[in-house]
Design a protein around this motif. Sequence first.
Motif, mmCIF file in Angstrom:
data_model
loop_
_atom_site.group_PDB
_atom_site.id
_atom_site.type_symbol
_atom_site.label_atom_id
_atom_site.label_comp_id
_atom_site.label_asym_id
_atom_site.label_seq_id
_atom_site.Cartn_x
_atom_site.Cartn_y
_atom_site.Cartn_z
ATOM 1 N N SER A 88 12.878 -73.909 -7.145
ATOM 2 C CA SER A 88 12.386 -74.904 -6.193
ATOM 3 C C SER A 88 12.380 -76.297 -6.823
ATOM 4 C CB SER A 88 10.968 -74.552 -5.744
ATOM 5 O OG SER A 88 10.050 -74.747 -6.810
ATOM 6 N N GLU A 89 12.393 -77.300 -5.980
ATOM 7 C CA GLU A 89 12.344 -78.668 -6.462
ATOM 8 C C GLU A 89 11.032 -78.926 -7.196
ATOM 9 O OE1 GLU A 89 13.214 -83.066 -4.561
ATOM 10 O OE2 GLU A 89 13.960 -81.282 -3.529
ATOM 11 N N GLN A 90 9.951 -78.313 -6.720
ATOM 12 C CA GLN A 90 8.653 -78.501 -7.367
ATOM 13 C C GLN A 90 8.656 -77.917 -8.780
ATOM 14 O OE1 GLN A 90 6.038 -80.338 -6.053
ATOM 15 N NE2 GLN A 90 5.358 -80.152 -8.182
#
Length: 243
Positions: A88-90
Amino acid sequence: MIRRILIVGGANGVGLAIAQELAERKTTEKVYVVDKVPLMDCYAHEKIEAFQFDLTNLNYSFFDRFSDINALMITAGFGKLSLFKDISEQHIIDSFNVNTIPVIRLIKRFYSRIENCEDFYCGVMDSIAGWMSSPFFAVYGATKAALKIFIESVNVELIKAGSCNVILNVSPGTINGTNFYGGLNNLEALHNLSQEIILHIEAKDEVFIPQYEEVFKEVLNRYHKDFRKEGLHSYEYKMNSKR
């Protein structure tokens, strides 16, 4: 010789093992342990003083209290075996905000001590993943590769400044006895490694790659000869080992 040390990430894994090793030394006066999680009661020691702090905090004035140390060891970090397409980008943001940026910020806060002509011992837990392509560890490897170049660059600056100190880059492969892959701390399994790290810090070495002669010398040679072939080999190894 290390007398008073700050270990950031010292409530688990290698950081915890180093804290315990140094606490048992007669010559050690104080071991400060800072971690996001509390130090478990079973690891309490009269020489160890534990603090909780989240390294993603923007305000690092918390670390001003450790003005009496003559050693700094940073072992905080995490990783996740996963293909980049599934990350994920997070997770990308969190990885750099824990593995990379805090190390650079902490080195900056204590840099005047490191650059000084008086002995100051400093080490950073990096990873062999920062030295070569590491499929399934693309983001983790990127966070560690950034540290590798940072440490190498700053060490040159320290030499040119006339400092007698350097930053040790500790770059292991897989380590048994940590909770990195969701396991439990096993200080007995980490005993030899933690002792070796302490010896390399006090010797003011710039690089320590555990099992270098036995394993990683050949791996790095293969990587430099043909990085794509070695990357493919690493991919298959991780698939077959089911880590």
